[in-house]
Enzyme design. Structure first.
Site, PDB file in Angstrom:
ATOM      1  N   ASP A 169       0.819  -1.232   0.000  1.00  0.00           N
ATOM      2  CA  ASP A 169       0.000   0.000   0.000  1.00  0.00           C
ATOM      3  C   ASP A 169       0.848   1.275   0.000  1.00  0.00           C
ATOM      4  O   ASP A 169       0.630   2.179   0.831  1.00  0.00           O
ATOM      5  CB  ASP A 169      -0.913   0.019   1.239  1.00  0.00           C
ATOM      6  CG  ASP A 169      -1.727  -1.244   1.415  1.00  0.00           C
ATOM      7  OD1 ASP A 169      -2.141  -1.828   0.396  1.00  0.00           O
ATOM      8  OD2 ASP A 169      -1.948  -1.650   2.574  1.00  0.00           O
ATOM      9  N   GLU A 208     -11.368  -0.055  -3.572  1.00  0.00           N
ATOM     10  CA  GLU A 208     -10.606   0.482  -2.433  1.00  0.00           C
ATOM     11  C   GLU A 208      -9.391   1.242  -2.957  1.00  0.00           C
ATOM     12  O   GLU A 208      -9.156   1.331  -4.168  1.00  0.00           O
ATOM     13  CB  GLU A 208     -10.166  -0.638  -1.487  1.00  0.00           C
ATOM     14  CG  GLU A 208      -9.221  -1.641  -2.120  1.00  0.00           C
ATOM     15  CD  GLU A 208      -8.900  -2.831  -1.207  1.00  0.00           C
ATOM     16  OE1 GLU A 208      -9.382  -2.901  -0.068  1.00  0.00           O
ATOM     17  OE2 GLU A 208      -8.140  -3.705  -1.667  1.00  0.00           O
TER      18      GLU A 208
HETATM   19  O1  FUB Z   1      -3.284  -3.593   3.412  1.00  0.00           O
HETATM   20  C1  FUB Z   1      -4.596  -3.836   3.837  1.00  0.00           C
HETATM   21  C2  FUB Z   1      -5.554  -3.508   2.749  1.00  0.00           C
HETATM   22  O2  FUB Z   1      -5.270  -4.277   1.587  1.00  0.00           O
HETATM   23  C3  FUB Z   1      -5.500  -2.089   2.249  1.00  0.00           C
HETATM   24  O3  FUB Z   1      -6.073  -1.169   3.138  1.00  0.00           O
HETATM   25  C4  FUB Z   1      -6.186  -2.254   0.960  1.00  0.00           C
HETATM   26  O4  FUB Z   1      -6.083  -1.172   0.103  1.00  0.00           O
HETATM   27  C5  FUB Z   1      -5.524  -3.507   0.430  1.00  0.00           C
HETATM   28  O5  FUB Z   1      -4.296  -3.227  -0.191  1.00  0.00           O
END
Ligand code: FUB
Length: 326
Positions: free
Chosen positions: A19, A226
């Site tokens: 991320d 997301e």
């Molecule tokens: O790293 C945890 C979660 O996985 C992140 O918040 C999302 O964007 C995905 O990458």
């Protein structure tokens, strides 16, 4: 320290990182990743395997220099309101202060967004006593605009709980819209001048196709899942995000930081691993995509590594799609 800063190669290999939110601060590239734990516990669609407990800050003097790990910048035990799961963070600079924005589950297991401050881009960061009032879900990304207005973008489906906030309050059993209804968009709120609270009630961003029709929830190749990120190029706002189940980084463009954004295409094809998450930053004359994949762990979804590659714009402002393995 890792001497290897070649593109499409893990920036560091002594820890798992994911991320990545990259920024140029004080003339260097600073990267704010999640710090994946090296555990072998079970996985589920709620994302419980992403059990991260701290943040490390990475930096690059330039792309010919080694990647520095500045060590632990913030730990879960030092965040009074947070219970678990320090997921994807971002950083911003304003008021002679560096701000780290991060999601975590609060003591009621609800994802909220917190903020911590430092006088250095490398930290350590000191967390505020409580999360940002009115914040929810995951994956904050902060754009400080040319006029110094700062916007916090956030949101993520499934384990990120965005579906549960459609009424404005947390509904534990709420599900997402039907496939033929508009998809849920990411959320945006302008930040207060001190960057510690929202200046306004967060609002949903609309992502539409070239004809102005909302992208539908069943359109898994294009709908927001997301990891929102907003950068500016030639005066336009570019919203990029993960499509989740289709494993792409898609992007959409607007003249307004709050949209509506018109979907344009994909920036990154699927990587090894379930999640895909990125940031985009200009360094000197060029533009770079920071992303992660799971090649270093041979495909274990929650053991990821941060990489980078250059991105290219076409003359019309569209972005060329990257295949990470070609
Ligand atoms: O790293 C945890 C979660 O996985 C992140 O918040 C999302 O964007 C995905 O990458």
């Amino acid at each position: 320290m890792n001497k290897n800063t070649k593109p499409n190669t893990p920036l560091v290999s002594h820890i798992y990182t994911a991320d990545p939110s990259a920024h140029v601060f004080e003339g260097k590239i600073y990267i704010y990743p999640s710090h994946d734990l090296d555990h072998d516990g079970p996985s589920n669609v709620n994302g419980d395997q992403y059990a991260m407990e701290d943040y490390h800050v990475l930096s690059l003097e330039d792309f010919n220099s080694p990647c520095i790990d500045h060590g632990e910048a913030l730990h879960l035990k030092d965040i009074p309101w947070a219970k678990q799961q320090l997921w994807a963070p971002d950083a911003a600079y304003k008021n002679n202060t560096y701000y780290l924005f991060f999601p975590a589950r609060d003591k009621d297991d609800i994802f909220r967004i917190g903020v911590a401050t430092s006088s250095s881009p490398a930290g350590p960061f000191k967390a505020e006593e409580s999360y940002i009032p009115g914040s929810f879900s995951i994956d904050p990304a902060v754009l400080v605009d040319d006029n110094e207005k700062a916007y916090c973008y956030f949101g993520g489906l499934w384990g990120g709980q965005l579906e549960k906030w459609q009424t404005g309050t947390y509904q534990h059993d709420a599900e997402g819209p039907a496939e033929d209804e508009p998809a849920l968009g990411p959320i945006v709120a302008e930040l207060s001048d001190d960057m510690l609270t929202f200046k306004e009630t967060p609002q949903e961003i609309s992502i539409v196709d070239e004809e102005g029709n909302p992208i539908l929830a069943g359109d898994e190749e294009r709908r927001f899942f997301e990891g929102p990120w907003v950068h500016k190029y030639n005066g336009y706002y570019y919203l990029s995000y993960s499509t989740g189940t289709a494993h792409r980084i898609a992007y959409a463009i607007s003249e307004n930081p709050k949209g509506p954004f018109v979907h344009k295409g994909n920036i990154l094809n699927p990587v090894v691993g379930w999640t895909t998450h990125h940031s985009i930053v200009q360094f000197k004359e060029n533009w770079y995509l920071f992303y992660h994949d799971c090649t270093l762990s041979d495909g274990v979804d929650h053991k990821r590594s941060v990489k980078y590659t250059e991105i290219k714009y076409n003359a019309d402002g569209t972005i060329q799609t990257i295949d990470p393995y070609k």
